[in-house]
Design a protein around this motif. Structure first.
Motif, PDB file in Angstrom:
ATOM      1  N   UNK A   1       0.831  -1.208   0.000  1.00 40.38           N
ATOM      2  CA  UNK A   1       0.000   0.000   0.000  1.00 40.38           C
ATOM      3  C   UNK A   1       0.865   1.257   0.000  1.00 40.38           C
ATOM      4  N   UNK A   2       2.003   1.218   0.708  1.00 38.90           N
ATOM      5  CA  UNK A   2       2.914   2.364   0.724  1.00 38.90           C
ATOM      6  C   UNK A   2       3.543   2.557  -0.655  1.00 38.90           C
ATOM      7  N   UNK A   3       3.876   1.456  -1.328  1.00 40.27           N
ATOM      8  CA  UNK A   3       4.496   1.543  -2.659  1.00 40.27           C
ATOM      9  C   UNK A   3       3.541   2.176  -3.661  1.00 40.27           C
ATOM     10  N   UNK A   4       2.243   1.869  -3.518  1.00 40.42           N
ATOM     11  CA  UNK A   4       1.260   2.434  -4.439  1.00 40.42           C
ATOM     12  C   UNK A   4       1.475   1.906  -5.849  1.00 40.42           C
ATOM     13  N   UNK A   5       1.506   2.828  -6.827  1.00 41.10           N
ATOM     14  CA  UNK A   5       1.676   2.425  -8.221  1.00 41.10           C
ATOM     15  C   UNK A   5       3.093   2.529  -8.727  1.00 41.10           C
ATOM     16  N   UNK A   6       4.072   2.654  -7.838  1.00 43.46           N
ATOM     17  CA  UNK A   6       5.476   2.787  -8.244  1.00 43.46           C
ATOM     18  C   UNK A   6       6.002   1.399  -8.638  1.00 43.46           C
ATOM     19  N   UNK A   7       6.031   1.129  -9.940  1.00 39.74           N
ATOM     20  CA  UNK A   7       6.456  -0.197 -10.417  1.00 39.74           C
ATOM     21  C   UNK A   7       7.930  -0.451 -10.134  1.00 39.74           C
ATOM     22  N   UNK A   8       8.754   0.592 -10.135  1.00 40.26           N
ATOM     23  CA  UNK A   8      10.189   0.428  -9.864  1.00 40.26           C
ATOM     24  C   UNK A   8      10.419  -0.055  -8.434  1.00 40.26           C
ATOM     25  N   UNK A   9       9.703   0.574  -7.485  1.00 35.95           N
ATOM     26  CA  UNK A   9       9.831   0.142  -6.092  1.00 35.95           C
ATOM     27  C   UNK A   9       9.279  -1.268  -5.909  1.00 35.95           C
ATOM     28  N   UNK A  10       8.176  -1.570  -6.579  1.00 29.65           N
ATOM     29  CA  UNK A  10       7.567  -2.898  -6.435  1.00 29.65           C
ATOM     30  C   UNK A  10       8.497  -3.997  -6.937  1.00 29.65           C
ATOM     31  N   UNK A  11       9.101  -3.796  -8.105  1.00 26.88           N
ATOM     32  CA  UNK A  11      10.029  -4.801  -8.631  1.00 26.88           C
ATOM     33  C   UNK A  11      11.288  -4.891  -7.783  1.00 26.88           C
ATOM     34  N   UNK A  12      11.746  -3.744  -7.267  1.00 28.59           N
ATOM     35  CA  UNK A  12      12.922  -3.753  -6.387  1.00 28.59           C
ATOM     36  C   UNK A  12      12.663  -4.520  -5.109  1.00 28.59           C
ATOM     37  N   UNK A  13      11.443  -4.375  -4.524  1.00 26.73           N
ATOM     38  CA  UNK A  13      11.091  -5.110  -3.310  1.00 26.73           C
ATOM     39  C   UNK A  13      11.045  -6.614  -3.580  1.00 26.73           C
ATOM     40  N   UNK A  14      10.435  -7.001  -4.712  1.00 27.06           N
ATOM     41  CA  UNK A  14      10.366  -8.426  -5.053  1.00 27.06           C
ATOM     42  C   UNK A  14      11.764  -9.021  -5.230  1.00 27.06           C
ATOM     43  N   UNK A  15      12.620  -8.306  -5.918  1.00 27.24           N
ATOM     44  CA  UNK A  15      13.992  -8.764  -6.125  1.00 27.24           C
ATOM     45  C   UNK A  15      14.733  -8.879  -4.797  1.00 27.24           C
ATOM     46  N   UNK A  16      14.496  -7.913  -3.909  1.00 29.22           N
ATOM     47  CA  UNK A  16      15.165  -7.921  -2.605  1.00 29.22           C
ATOM     48  C   UNK A  16      14.733  -9.124  -1.776  1.00 29.22           C
ATOM     49  N   UNK A  17      13.434  -9.400  -1.742  1.00 27.52           N
ATOM     50  CA  UNK A  17      12.911 -10.465  -0.891  1.00 27.52           C
ATOM     51  C   UNK A  17      13.252 -11.863  -1.401  1.00 27.52           C
ATOM     52  N   UNK A  18      13.283 -12.036  -2.720  1.00 27.70           N
ATOM     53  CA  UNK A  18      13.409 -13.383  -3.268  1.00 27.70           C
ATOM     54  C   UNK A  18      14.785 -13.721  -3.803  1.00 27.70           C
ATOM     55  N   UNK A  19      15.600 -12.708  -4.163  1.00 27.92           N
ATOM     56  CA  UNK A  19      16.853 -12.995  -4.857  1.00 27.92           C
ATOM     57  C   UNK A  19      18.104 -12.504  -4.133  1.00 27.92           C
ATOM     58  N   UNK A  20      17.979 -11.569  -3.211  1.00 33.60           N
ATOM     59  CA  UNK A  20      19.166 -11.018  -2.562  1.00 33.60           C
ATOM     60  C   UNK A  20      19.576 -11.914  -1.386  1.00 33.60           C
ATOM     61  N   UNK A  21      20.650 -12.660  -1.562  1.00 36.11           N
ATOM     62  CA  UNK A  21      21.096 -13.613  -0.534  1.00 36.11           C
ATOM     63  C   UNK A  21      21.533 -12.904   0.746  1.00 36.11           C
ATOM     64  N   UNK A  22      22.146 -11.730   0.611  1.00 36.49           N
ATOM     65  CA  UNK A  22      22.607 -11.009   1.805  1.00 36.49           C
ATOM     66  C   UNK A  22      21.424 -10.578   2.674  1.00 36.49           C
TER      67      UNK A  22
END
Length: 436
Positions: free
Chosen positions: A238-259
């Motif tokens: 809900x905080x991200x809203x319609x910001x597709x860049x933030x949404x894709x960055x969050x998904x990448x962070x949660x699922x792909x960033x090992x650190x």
């Protein structure tokens, strides 16, 4: 007759029978020696047979030993008891060196905990000592916080008594009115709350909560994420809203960033998660976290945060601010959420809305970072209270405005109020928490 004379040997002079017996004696002795030595060959043969037996064993496949069953719950309880013991027996000593300008802290487990550590595998001893130190600090922090709350409650009680005494003296209330009354603990539910519409609304809320809980549980199991993070995902989206860049960055962070995933699943995950969620619940916090884990996408511009590591630098930062409000972030370099928060804080300092403010940051490298710990003493802050934001004006701290943790949305709200200018009444009253 001219024949030569040859002297005869002693044996030739003996009688024939005696000479034969003498010659046979050495042969008999030799035969006895051979008979005595002959049995000694049997053990050698036996040894060779014994030695041959192990060579024949590999032909038969060895039976696999059955692994001993381990009660995981009991094993965990034993490790917990070991950790509790080590927390209580660790001896802390401090060494001060004026010439080197260092203060070193030494944690000793060997004096009273060496025997119990010897029962653990070598690879497990150092992690167990670190875990004991971590939880010891957390317990001390909880005690300090509870003492602070107790002091605040006692102060409030004293103020209430003073107000009551003043009101009684002024004749506003009488003794009977000011006396203590029995608390009415009966739960009263209004007629509207007991109506059919209210019950349907309550049922809908319960069903929604159950549905979201099941969805969060499925996400946590499928992607190996903390359940609390999965529960908070709807509010983060809900905080991200319609910001597709933030949404894709969050998904990448949660699922792909090992650190990042290692921080969420490490030994201190339960302690780090609340601070991380506080950052992810605002766009500025989320952008800062993404820039921390993906420096290549960070904004190239610099920041206005003044790094402080000594008491002299701290006093210089306060003096340089002058009459301008100063905001200081006090964090720990060995704490992942604090390091993420620094990236967020640096980014906030470049926001034009906060131009009237000065920014400083103190990062404690560890328990042996004596210089940074002295800065905390100068600011009257305990190391267990970090991360913490402090607000200063003309060199004087507004204690009621302190903000503990990593709630970036609340930090932005306070920065905006301080940048707009505070009256003395607002300073004394302190910031009202959002939602109060």
């Amino acid at each position: 007759d001219g024949a030569s004379f040859c002297p005869r040997s002693h044996s030739s002079l003996m009688p024939p029978k005696r000479a034969a017996s003498k010659a046979a004696a050495p042969a008999a002795k030799a035969q006895k020696v051979v008979e005595k030595e002959a049995p000694a060959a049997k053990p050698a043969a036996a040894k060779s047979k014994a030695a041959a037996k192990p060579a024949a064993k590999p032909k038969a496949a060895p039976k696999k030993a059955k692994a001993p069953s381990v009660d995981v719950k009991e094993f965990g309880e034993v490790l917990l008891e070991v950790c509790k013991v080590l927390m209580s027996v660790c001896e802390t000593s401090q060494h001060e060196d004026e010439d080197q300008q260092t203060i070193s802290t030494h944690e000793d487990f060997s004096a009273h905990g060496g025997d119990i550590l010897a029962l653990l595998p070598e690879d497990a001893r150092l992690p167990m000592m670190k875990l004991a130190l971590f939880w010891r600090d957390e317990v001390e922090r909880e005690i300090d916080m509870s003492n602070d709350f107790s002091d605040l409650e006692s102060d409030d009680e004293d103020e209430d008594e003073e107000d009551e005494a003043a009101a009684e003296e002024a004749g506003i209330i009488t003794k009977e009115e000011g006396g203590e009354e029995e608390e009415d603990l009966e739960l009263r539910i209004g007629d509207e709350a007991r109506g059919a519409a209210a019950l349907r609304r309550a049922e809908q809320l319960i069903a929604t909560a159950q549905r979201e809980g099941r969805a969060a549980s499925g996400l946590a199991t499928e992607h190996e994420l903390p359940f609390a993070l999965c529960v908070a995902l709807p509010s983060i989206r809900a905080v991200i809203g319609g910001d597709s860049e933030l949404a894709s960055g969050l998904t990448k962070l949660l699922l792909q960033n090992d650190e990042f995933r290692a921080v969420l699943s490490g030994p201190a995950a339960e302690v780090a998660l609340p601070s991380i969620l506080g950052m992810l619940r605002s766009q500025a916090g989320l952008r800062g976290v993404l820039e921390y884990f993906y420096p290549e996408v960070a904004t190239p511009r610099g920041h206005r945060v003044r790094a402080v590591s000594t008491v002299g630098e701290w006093k210089a930062a306060v003096e340089a601010a002058g009459d301008r409000p100063l905001v200081a972030l006090l964090g720990r370099a060995d704490d992942p959420p604090s390091r993420m928060l620094v990236a967020v804080y640096n980014k906030l300092s470049t926001d034009p809305a906060y131009a009237p403010l000065d920014f400083a940051a103190v990062s404690v490298g560890g328990a042996d970072d004596g210089m940074a710990l002295r800065v905390l003493d100068e600011a009257f802050v305990h190391v267990n209270a970090l991360p913490l934001f402090c607000f200063y004006d003309a060199g004087i701290e507004h204690r009621r405005w302190r903000l503990a943790g990593a709630d970036v949305a609340e930090l932005q709200r306070r920065l905006a109020r301080v940048a707009a200018g505070l009256s003395q009444a607002e300073i004394d009253e302190g910031p009202a928490v959002e939602g109060e």
